[in-house]
Scaffold this motif. Structure first.
Motif, PDB file in Angstrom:
ATOM      1  N   GLY A 137      -8.781   2.244  -1.159  1.00 51.50           N
ATOM      2  CA  GLY A 137      -9.169   0.715  -1.434  1.00 51.50           C
ATOM      3  C   GLY A 137      -7.970  -0.135  -1.184  1.00 51.50           C
ATOM      4  N   ILE A 138      -6.850   0.387  -0.434  1.00 49.12           N
ATOM      5  CA  ILE A 138      -5.778  -0.139   0.082  1.00 49.12           C
ATOM      6  C   ILE A 138      -6.014  -0.993   1.289  1.00 49.12           C
ATOM      7  CG2 ILE A 138      -3.324   0.256   0.733  1.00 49.12           C
ATOM      8  CD1 ILE A 138      -3.343   2.505  -1.090  1.00 49.12           C
ATOM      9  N   ARG A 139      -5.474  -2.137   1.313  1.00 45.89           N
ATOM     10  CA  ARG A 139      -5.582  -3.013   2.796  1.00 45.89           C
ATOM     11  C   ARG A 139      -4.805  -2.515   3.752  1.00 45.89           C
ATOM     12  NH1 ARG A 139      -7.936  -8.192   1.811  1.00 45.89           N
ATOM     13  NH2 ARG A 139      -7.744  -8.128   4.078  1.00 45.89           N
ATOM     14  N   VAL A 140      -5.200  -1.445   4.406  1.00 43.40           N
ATOM     15  CA  VAL A 140      -4.545  -1.129   5.668  1.00 43.40           C
ATOM     16  C   VAL A 140      -4.136  -2.117   6.714  1.00 43.40           C
ATOM     17  CG1 VAL A 140      -4.775   0.557   7.594  1.00 43.40           C
ATOM     18  CG2 VAL A 140      -5.679   1.088   5.435  1.00 43.40           C
ATOM     19  N   ASP A 141      -5.014  -3.320   6.786  1.00 44.58           N
ATOM     20  CA  ASP A 141      -5.093  -4.044   7.816  1.00 44.58           C
ATOM     21  C   ASP A 141      -3.616  -4.910   7.530  1.00 44.58           C
ATOM     22  OD1 ASP A 141      -6.205  -5.201   5.667  1.00 44.58           O
ATOM     23  OD2 ASP A 141      -7.569  -6.563   6.769  1.00 44.58           O
ATOM     24  N   LEU A 142      -3.386  -5.401   6.220  1.00 45.18           N
ATOM     25  CA  LEU A 142      -2.629  -6.217   5.640  1.00 45.18           C
ATOM     26  C   LEU A 142      -1.104  -5.430   5.896  1.00 45.18           C
ATOM     27  CD1 LEU A 142      -3.903  -8.366   2.592  1.00 45.18           C
ATOM     28  CD2 LEU A 142      -3.754  -8.991   4.914  1.00 45.18           C
ATOM     29  N   ASN A 143      -1.051  -4.242   5.317  1.00 39.52           N
ATOM     30  CA  ASN A 143       0.051  -3.492   5.510  1.00 39.52           C
ATOM     31  C   ASN A 143       0.561  -3.178   7.252  1.00 39.52           C
ATOM     32  OD1 ASN A 143       0.890  -2.528   2.530  1.00 39.52           O
ATOM     33  ND2 ASN A 143      -1.287  -2.347   2.788  1.00 39.52           N
ATOM     34  N   HIS A 146      -7.522   3.892   3.701  1.00 35.17           N
ATOM     35  CA  HIS A 146      -8.764   2.998   3.517  1.00 35.17           C
ATOM     36  C   HIS A 146      -9.633   3.230   2.590  1.00 35.17           C
ATOM     37  CE1 HIS A 146     -11.351  -0.156   4.919  1.00 35.17           C
ATOM     38  NE2 HIS A 146     -12.256   0.732   5.091  1.00 35.17           N
ATOM     39  N   SER A 173      -4.429  -4.707  13.893  1.00 33.11           N
ATOM     40  CA  SER A 173      -4.947  -4.411  12.610  1.00 33.11           C
ATOM     41  C   SER A 173      -6.373  -5.149  12.649  1.00 33.11           C
ATOM     42  CB  SER A 173      -3.995  -4.960  11.282  1.00 33.11           C
ATOM     43  OG  SER A 173      -3.982  -6.480  11.272  1.00 33.11           O
ATOM     44  N   LYS A 174      -6.508  -6.190  12.884  1.00 33.69           N
ATOM     45  CA  LYS A 174      -7.915  -7.023  12.622  1.00 33.69           C
ATOM     46  C   LYS A 174      -8.752  -7.086  13.839  1.00 33.69           C
ATOM     47  CE  LYS A 174      -7.087  -9.462   8.897  1.00 33.69           C
ATOM     48  NZ  LYS A 174      -7.628  -8.930   7.578  1.00 33.69           N
TER      49      LYS A 174
END
Length: 316
Positions: free
Chosen positions: A202-208, A199, A113-114
């Motif tokens: 505004g949703i944090r795709v990386d955290l999910n 994305h 993700s990151k």
């Protein structure tokens, strides 16, 4: 019922039809199949794979893949056995094992993700590292757990149902609820359907994404605990090929490897199909290598059926 209705019925219930066909064939082939003892053995043997497959499903829903689950099962079994052998107690040993699975999942999720690394490459590397770690900490040998420890979990029952089967049932209910009735589940499915749109909303795709790999790691660690409870040992050889069985269960259960489509209940059906295939071939004393060939053919046939019905759905 006209041809259109038949096709629609098959399209909607193809996963369950596959299971029904396999059950009927098993009952016709072997009179020993439909017995309490055999059914109980199937439940004990495949409880771990069920939990691992649920973890695989939630990763696949995002369009990813996790090849490390089998190796984390091995690492989990070894960690559990070593912890128990050191005398720290059952609950602390379980917590340590789950934390190791969680850590492996978080690490894979971070890289995916990151750092935007391909899930296939990341989890392939984690598969190698986790298996290697299992061999290192066990010195390449099976580790026997102390008497009256984790084996009690594998041998016990609740109202006649094996405890590890009950645990698998709890996981099934949890995943069904998470995927269908929580915002996290809806986000996971949305990421697999259209990650860019998620994305931009505004949703944090990386955290999910990190969360789904962490969940898969925890499920794999629990799978390792379940396997160790059945046999009373932890070994780095456990879980070999389990990642492929988990993926096969997801495919048979109708999950899309491109993401955005999958059901916890149908994945359990996929596990049952694999379990029944393996069980009936064992009852017939079919050698292991031909079993792999037959299992592969059935997986291909199931995938073709899923592809056909999906194509029909898209063109109707």
């Amino acid at each position: 019922m006209n041809n259109r209705s038949i096709v629609d019925f098959i399209k909607k219930y193809n996963t369950y039809l596959i299971l029904v066909i396999v059950v009927i064939v098993c009952m016709l082939i072997s009179p020993s199949f439909f017995t309490i003892t055999n059914i109980t053995n199937i439940g004990r043997q495949y409880a771990g794979l069920t939990i691992v497959s649920l973890g695989m499903l939630i990763v696949i829903l995002t369009g990813g893949i996790d090849l490390s689950v089998g190796s984390i099962v091995a690492l989990g079994s070894v960690t559990m056995a070593l912890s128990l052998k050191s005398g720290i107690g059952m609950i602390p040993s379980i917590i340590i094992t789950i934390l190791i699975g969680f850590g492996g999942g978080i690490f894979s999720g971070f890289l995916v993700s990151k750092l935007k690394m391909p899930p296939f490459i990341v989890t392939l590397a984690m598969m190698t590292m986790a298996r290697g770690a299992a061999f290192v900490i066990s010195d390449g040998s099976p580790i026997k757990t102390p008497k009256n420890s984790i084996q009690l979990l594998g041998k016990s029952a609740i109202f006649g149902v094996p405890t590890i089967v009950v645990i698998a049932g709890i996981f099934i209910i949890m995943f069904f609820f998470i995927i269908n009735y929580t915002s996290f589940g809806r986000i996971v499915v949305a990421i697999g359907s259209n990650e860019k749109a998620v994305h931009l909303s505004g949703i944090r795709v990386d955290l999910n994404k990190m969360a789904v790999y962490a969940i898969a790691g925890v499920c794999s660690a629990v799978g390792g605990i379940i396997v160790a409870s059945r046999t009373g040992i932890g070994t780095p050889l456990y879980g070999t090929g389990m990642e492929l069985d988990a993926i096969a269960a997801c495919v048979i259960g109708g999950a899309s490897l491109s993401g955005g489509q999958g059901s916890a209940v149908k994945i359990v059906v996929g596990v049952l199909v694999l379990a029944l295939i393996g069980n009936i071939m064992n009852l017939l004393s079919v050698p292991s290598y031909p079993q792999d060939i037959i299992k592969g053919i059935i997986i291909i046939a199931s995938t073709l059926l899923q592809t056909f019905t999906s194509a029909r759905k898209n063109t109707v």
